[in-house]
Scaffold this motif. Sequence first.
Motif, PDB file in Angstrom:
ATOM      1  N   ALA A  15      -6.843  57.402  -1.230  1.00 43.12           N
ATOM      2  CA  ALA A  15      -7.826  58.045  -2.081  1.00 43.12           C
ATOM      3  C   ALA A  15      -8.053  59.450  -1.619  1.00 43.12           C
ATOM      4  CB  ALA A  15      -9.130  57.277  -2.055  1.00 43.12           C
ATOM      5  N   ILE A  16      -7.957  59.649  -0.333  1.00 43.37           N
ATOM      6  CA  ILE A  16      -8.093  60.981   0.216  1.00 43.37           C
ATOM      7  C   ILE A  16      -7.088  61.898  -0.454  1.00 43.37           C
ATOM      8  CG2 ILE A  16      -7.837  62.354   2.319  1.00 43.37           C
ATOM      9  CD1 ILE A  16      -8.754  59.747   3.793  1.00 43.37           C
ATOM     10  N   GLY A  17      -5.956  61.358  -0.760  1.00 45.32           N
ATOM     11  CA  GLY A  17      -4.922  62.108  -1.446  1.00 45.32           C
ATOM     12  C   GLY A  17      -5.169  62.221  -2.918  1.00 45.32           C
ATOM     13  N   GLY A  18      -6.026  61.447  -3.458  1.00 42.81           N
ATOM     14  CA  GLY A  18      -6.342  61.526  -4.855  1.00 42.81           C
ATOM     15  C   GLY A  18      -5.807  60.370  -5.634  1.00 42.81           C
ATOM     16  N   LEU A  42      -1.768  65.991  -4.136  1.00 45.60           N
ATOM     17  CA  LEU A  42      -3.189  65.894  -4.459  1.00 45.60           C
ATOM     18  C   LEU A  42      -4.074  66.155  -3.256  1.00 45.60           C
ATOM     19  CD1 LEU A  42      -3.194  63.048  -7.090  1.00 45.60           C
ATOM     20  CD2 LEU A  42      -3.709  65.466  -7.439  1.00 45.60           C
ATOM     21  N   LEU A  43      -3.566  65.908  -2.058  1.00 47.18           N
ATOM     22  CA  LEU A  43      -4.341  66.274  -0.864  1.00 47.18           C
ATOM     23  C   LEU A  43      -4.616  67.776  -0.877  1.00 47.18           C
ATOM     24  CD1 LEU A  43      -2.694  64.301   2.076  1.00 47.18           C
ATOM     25  CD2 LEU A  43      -5.045  64.104   1.277  1.00 47.18           C
ATOM     26  N   ASN A  44      -3.643  68.536  -1.333  1.00 43.80           N
ATOM     27  CA  ASN A  44      -3.744  69.996  -1.326  1.00 43.80           C
ATOM     28  C   ASN A  44      -4.278  70.573  -2.632  1.00 43.80           C
ATOM     29  OD1 ASN A  44      -2.730  70.093   1.294  1.00 43.80           O
ATOM     30  ND2 ASN A  44      -0.626  70.174   0.563  1.00 43.80           N
ATOM     31  N   SER A  45      -4.585  69.735  -3.588  1.00 44.80           N
ATOM     32  CA  SER A  45      -5.015  70.212  -4.894  1.00 44.80           C
ATOM     33  C   SER A  45      -6.415  70.823  -4.852  1.00 44.80           C
ATOM     34  CB  SER A  45      -5.013  69.057  -5.901  1.00 44.80           C
ATOM     35  OG  SER A  45      -5.498  69.507  -7.146  1.00 44.80           O
ATOM     36  N   THR A  46      -6.569  71.894  -5.586  1.00 40.34           N
ATOM     37  CA  THR A  46      -7.886  72.502  -5.753  1.00 40.34           C
ATOM     38  C   THR A  46      -8.542  72.044  -7.054  1.00 40.34           C
ATOM     39  OG1 THR A  46      -6.907  74.453  -6.775  1.00 40.34           O
ATOM     40  CG2 THR A  46      -7.303  74.541  -4.379  1.00 40.34           C
ATOM     41  N   CYS A  47      -7.906  71.106  -7.749  1.00 43.53           N
ATOM     42  CA  CYS A  47      -8.485  70.559  -8.981  1.00 43.53           C
ATOM     43  C   CYS A  47      -9.721  69.737  -8.650  1.00 43.53           C
ATOM     44  CB  CYS A  47      -7.481  69.659  -9.690  1.00 43.53           C
ATOM     45  SG  CYS A  47      -6.103  70.546 -10.438  1.00 43.53           S
ATOM     46  N   SER A  48     -10.628  69.698  -9.589  1.00 38.72           N
ATOM     47  CA  SER A  48     -11.793  68.830  -9.453  1.00 38.72           C
ATOM     48  C   SER A  48     -11.362  67.398  -9.763  1.00 38.72           C
ATOM     49  CB  SER A  48     -12.884  69.248 -10.435  1.00 38.72           C
ATOM     50  OG  SER A  48     -12.478  68.963 -11.768  1.00 38.72           O
ATOM     51  N   GLU A  83     -14.712  66.547  -0.915  1.00 36.38           N
ATOM     52  CA  GLU A  83     -14.467  66.984   0.469  1.00 36.38           C
ATOM     53  C   GLU A  83     -13.501  68.161   0.489  1.00 36.38           C
ATOM     54  OE1 GLU A  83     -12.945  63.558   2.532  1.00 36.38           O
ATOM     55  OE2 GLU A  83     -14.873  62.532   2.460  1.00 36.38           O
ATOM     56  N   PRO A  84     -13.584  68.976   1.529  1.00 39.99           N
ATOM     57  CA  PRO A  84     -12.617  70.070   1.677  1.00 39.99           C
ATOM     58  C   PRO A  84     -11.195  69.524   1.858  1.00 39.99           C
ATOM     59  CG  PRO A  84     -14.477  70.327   3.185  1.00 39.99           C
ATOM     60  CD  PRO A  84     -14.597  68.965   2.564  1.00 39.99           C
ATOM     61  N   ILE A  85     -10.229  70.274   1.413  1.00 41.92           N
ATOM     62  CA  ILE A  85      -8.822  69.871   1.488  1.00 41.92           C
ATOM     63  C   ILE A  85      -8.430  69.503   2.919  1.00 41.92           C
ATOM     64  CG2 ILE A  85      -6.446  70.722   1.267  1.00 41.92           C
ATOM     65  CD1 ILE A  85      -7.454  72.321  -1.205  1.00 41.92           C
ATOM     66  N   GLN A  86      -8.806  70.303   3.891  1.00 46.07           N
ATOM     67  CA  GLN A  86      -8.439  70.023   5.284  1.00 46.07           C
ATOM     68  C   GLN A  86      -9.001  68.681   5.749  1.00 46.07           C
ATOM     69  OE1 GLN A  86      -6.280  71.386   7.083  1.00 46.07           O
ATOM     70  NE2 GLN A  86      -5.961  73.370   6.168  1.00 46.07           N
ATOM     71  N   GLN A  87     -10.200  68.355   5.322  1.00 47.76           N
ATOM     72  CA  GLN A  87     -10.808  67.084   5.710  1.00 47.76           C
ATOM     73  C   GLN A  87     -10.062  65.915   5.085  1.00 47.76           C
ATOM     74  OE1 GLN A  87     -15.052  66.878   5.173  1.00 47.76           O
ATOM     75  NE2 GLN A  87     -15.100  64.674   5.434  1.00 47.76           N
ATOM     76  N   ARG A  88      -9.694  66.046   3.804  1.00 43.40           N
ATOM     77  CA  ARG A  88      -8.919  64.995   3.144  1.00 43.40           C
ATOM     78  C   ARG A  88      -7.624  64.733   3.898  1.00 43.40           C
ATOM     79  NH1 ARG A  88      -8.108  67.359  -2.716  1.00 43.40           N
ATOM     80  NH2 ARG A  88     -10.058  68.460  -2.687  1.00 43.40           N
ATOM     81  N   ARG A  89      -6.926  65.814   4.231  1.00 44.66           N
ATOM     82  CA  ARG A  89      -5.636  65.706   4.918  1.00 44.66           C
ATOM     83  C   ARG A  89      -5.809  65.068   6.299  1.00 44.66           C
ATOM     84  NH1 ARG A  89      -4.023  70.961   5.437  1.00 44.66           N
ATOM     85  NH2 ARG A  89      -3.698  70.998   3.206  1.00 44.66           N
ATOM     86  N   ALA A  90      -6.797  65.512   7.041  1.00 49.73           N
ATOM     87  CA  ALA A  90      -7.024  64.991   8.393  1.00 49.73           C
ATOM     88  C   ALA A  90      -7.374  63.501   8.359  1.00 49.73           C
ATOM     89  CB  ALA A  90      -8.136  65.786   9.086  1.00 49.73           C
ATOM     90  N   GLU A  91      -8.205  63.092   7.425  1.00 49.28           N
ATOM     91  CA  GLU A  91      -8.574  61.685   7.323  1.00 49.28           C
ATOM     92  C   GLU A  91      -7.370  60.819   6.965  1.00 49.28           C
ATOM     93  OE1 GLU A  91     -11.921  61.254   4.677  1.00 49.28           O
ATOM     94  OE2 GLU A  91     -13.207  62.467   5.969  1.00 49.28           O
TER      95      GLU A  91
END
Length: 129
Positions: A15-18, A42-48, A83-91
């Motif tokens: 889910a973190i990835g979207g 999707l981890l790196n996406s700036t989409c809402s 969440e910020p992109i970096q946080q999604r990726r790290a989690e």
Amino acid sequence: MITLRNRRRTGTVLAIGGLATAAALLSPGLAAAAPMDMVTPLLNSTCSFDQVDRALHAKNPQMASILDSNPSQKAQLKAKFDEPIQQRRAEAQQYLAQHPEAQQQIQNDPRSSSLQRTIQAVADSCHNY
């Protein structure tokens, strides 16, 4: 042995990835050659989340319907997009490092290419929604 709880946790990480989140939560064990590679678009996406959701409905209505019928998972996914992109990726990286059995399950599933194509299509088009 992968339990339902572990499958849901695997899904939460994705889910973190979207989009992969929804798919993994609802169809445990969806795969890719490398789990992080699968969710990176999707981890790196700036989409809402709303943009991702609308893109998913356009690109894969069946998967969107599954997500719509699971409001708690949809809410988890929406929270991850706040969440910020970096946080999604790290989690996501942390979870996969701590759960090699989930990583193996993801890597071995034959549905990977289909899911990966959907994730990429959603990530490529979400800014249009």
